[in-house]
Design an enzyme around this catalytic site. Structure first.
Site, PDB file in Angstrom:
ATOM      1  N   SER A  23       0.825  -1.209   0.000  1.00 47.77           N
ATOM      2  CA  SER A  23       0.000   0.000   0.000  1.00 47.77           C
ATOM      3  C   SER A  23       0.856   1.256   0.000  1.00 47.77           C
ATOM      4  O   SER A  23       0.609   2.198  -0.769  1.00 47.77           O
ATOM      5  CB  SER A  23      -0.924   0.009   1.224  1.00 47.77           C
ATOM      6  OG  SER A  23      -1.849  -1.039   1.162  1.00 47.77           O
ATOM      7  N   ASP A 298      -9.323  -6.173   3.961  1.00 49.52           N
ATOM      8  CA  ASP A 298      -8.361  -7.193   3.526  1.00 49.52           C
ATOM      9  C   ASP A 298      -8.026  -8.192   4.627  1.00 49.52           C
ATOM     10  O   ASP A 298      -7.381  -9.212   4.362  1.00 49.52           O
ATOM     11  CB  ASP A 298      -7.067  -6.529   3.028  1.00 49.52           C
ATOM     12  CG  ASP A 298      -7.245  -5.897   1.652  1.00 49.52           C
ATOM     13  OD1 ASP A 298      -8.216  -6.248   0.956  1.00 49.52           O
ATOM     14  OD2 ASP A 298      -6.405  -5.057   1.272  1.00 49.52           O
TER      15      ASP A 298
END
Length: 416
Positions: A23, A298
């Protein structure tokens, strides 16, 4: 088709160098490009999703194949549209061509972008003619993928008038938006929440700088799962390169797993320095877990598998984005959990519930991964309960390329 048969070690003891945060890596690469290049960020993730961005920026071909990288597709779409870098087509795998992008395209078009659909309206591939955009005020639903919002925010400093982004309705995955704003500010952007539903990005250019990327809390979650599922009380896993006070939304994993019998010990609590984290068993485990995964979707697969195998009944909400991930994760979880003997049901495609209902498990379950890295990563630790097989195990390269090597070093037997 490749299939791995996985058998757990008798005792789990390992020191693991986790992969860098995907990320943060992907955000840092986009911002680095918008800052004009210079010194590349250090400790970049070596996963597929980051590699496609590195290659795109290195070569900038007329046709950019982003493969299965959803984050890269959304971030690059905004960057190509908002910078004068010529005309490009951006495409990906067949699954990527069925992942929606209309909300982002519509938003960029409102800012003046020139984007055309090459095939089906609402989906990649896209033809983009990049140019400087004016910017200004833009409204977008807050309950869409945070990747759309992050993509728009990151190009904000490059817009002539900056960007005032107003989010309507419920705002989901807020930690990912905050991670984007934090990374932007690390490179000198003037970007902040100016109201409970409004983010203002000033037209102040990014500054090129040296930057170190921390390791990935999402990857850590699978080692937490292994500790929780291990039957031994003296297990110990050391995870390298994590930060206390991390801006990664999935760092919440340590708090949730404290309810499932896993202790987290930081060697250093300096909030700005990566350190070693030690995981150990604790005797405390709740009999039932209710949790809203709106801000960390997630992690859902990890906790569905862990809770069921521990006998912890659960009700997980905030899962509406799981249906538009690499696969429909709601349906995939329901199907694969039945192979382990657990009947998980969903409510309105946004909740998953297990109330203790069992079914006949497969003798040696063969888990399908649906081209989804997190299906392989979340189900592999179930080997602590019984040997199992994983089809297409190579999907882990999307976020954690060294996962199977790390398992082998931790004592797992993996037969192909």
């Amino acid at each position: 088709m490749t299939t791995y048969t996985i058998t757990s070690p008798e005792r789990l003891e390992a020191t693991v160098e986790l992969p860098a945060s995907k990320s943060i890596s992907n955000r840092a690469l986009i911002i680095h490009a918008l800052a004009g290049g210079g010194t590349m960020p250090r400790n970049l993730s070596d996963c597929d999703d980051t590699e496609v961005l590195v290659q795109a920026f290195r070569d900038m071909p007329a046709v950019i194949d982003i493969k299965a990288a959803g984050t890269a597709m959304r971030f690059m779409t905004a960057l190509l549209a908002a910078t004068p870098c010529g005309e490009h087509v951006i495409t990906g795998t067949e699954r990527m061509k069925h992942r929606p992008i209309k909300i982002l395209v519509d938003a960029l078009r409102q800012l003046g972008a020139t984007i055309d659909y090459v095939e089906e309206v609402g989906f990649p591939p896209l033809r983009i003619a990049g140019r400087k955009l004016e910017g200004g005020v833009l409204e977008i639903a807050g309950n869409v993928s945070s990747q759309y919002i992050s993509a728009l925010l990151m190009v904000g400093p490059a817009l002539e008038k900056g960007l005032e982004l107003r989010l309507t309705g419920d705002i989901i995955s807020r930690p990912y938006i905050d991670l984007t704003l934090w990374t932007m500010r690390e490179f000198g952007a003037d970007a902040e929440w100016t109201a409970v539903d409004t983010i203002t990005v000033k037209p102040k250019p990014y500054c090129s700088r040296a930057y170190l990327i921390e390791n990935d809390w999402s990857a850590a979650s699978y080692w937490y799962e292994m500790v929780a599922l291990s039957s031994q009380d003296d297990v110990e896993v050391k995870l390298e390169g994590l930060m206390d006070g991390s801006k990664q939304g999935d760092s919440s994993v340590r708090y949730i797993f404290s309810l499932l019998g896993v202790r987290t010990i930081f060697e250093s609590k300096d909030p700005g320095v990566p350190t070693t984290v030690t995981l150990r068993k604790s005797p405390h485990c709740v009999p039932r877990l209710e949790y809203d995964f709106l801000n960390s979707p997630d992690l859902a697969q990890t906790f569905v598998v862990t809770c069921a195998l521990l006998g912890v009944k659960f009700r997980f909400t905030g899962l509406q984005t799981l249906k538009i991930k690499e696969t429909d994760r709601i349906e995939a979880l329901k199907c694969e959990m039945r192979k382990l003997g657990y009947v998980v049901r969903d409510v309105n495609g946004s909740e998953l519930i297990w109330d203790g209902e069992r079914c006949e498990p497969e003798v040696v379950p063969v888990i399908d991964t649906y081209e989804d890295h997190r299906m392989a990563l979340a189900f592999a630790p179930a080997a602590f309960i019984q040997p199992l097989c994983i089809n297409n195990p190579q999907v882990v390269t999307k976020s954690y390329p060294r996962f199977w090597d790390d398992l082998r070093q931790a004592g797992f037997l993996i037969d192909e």
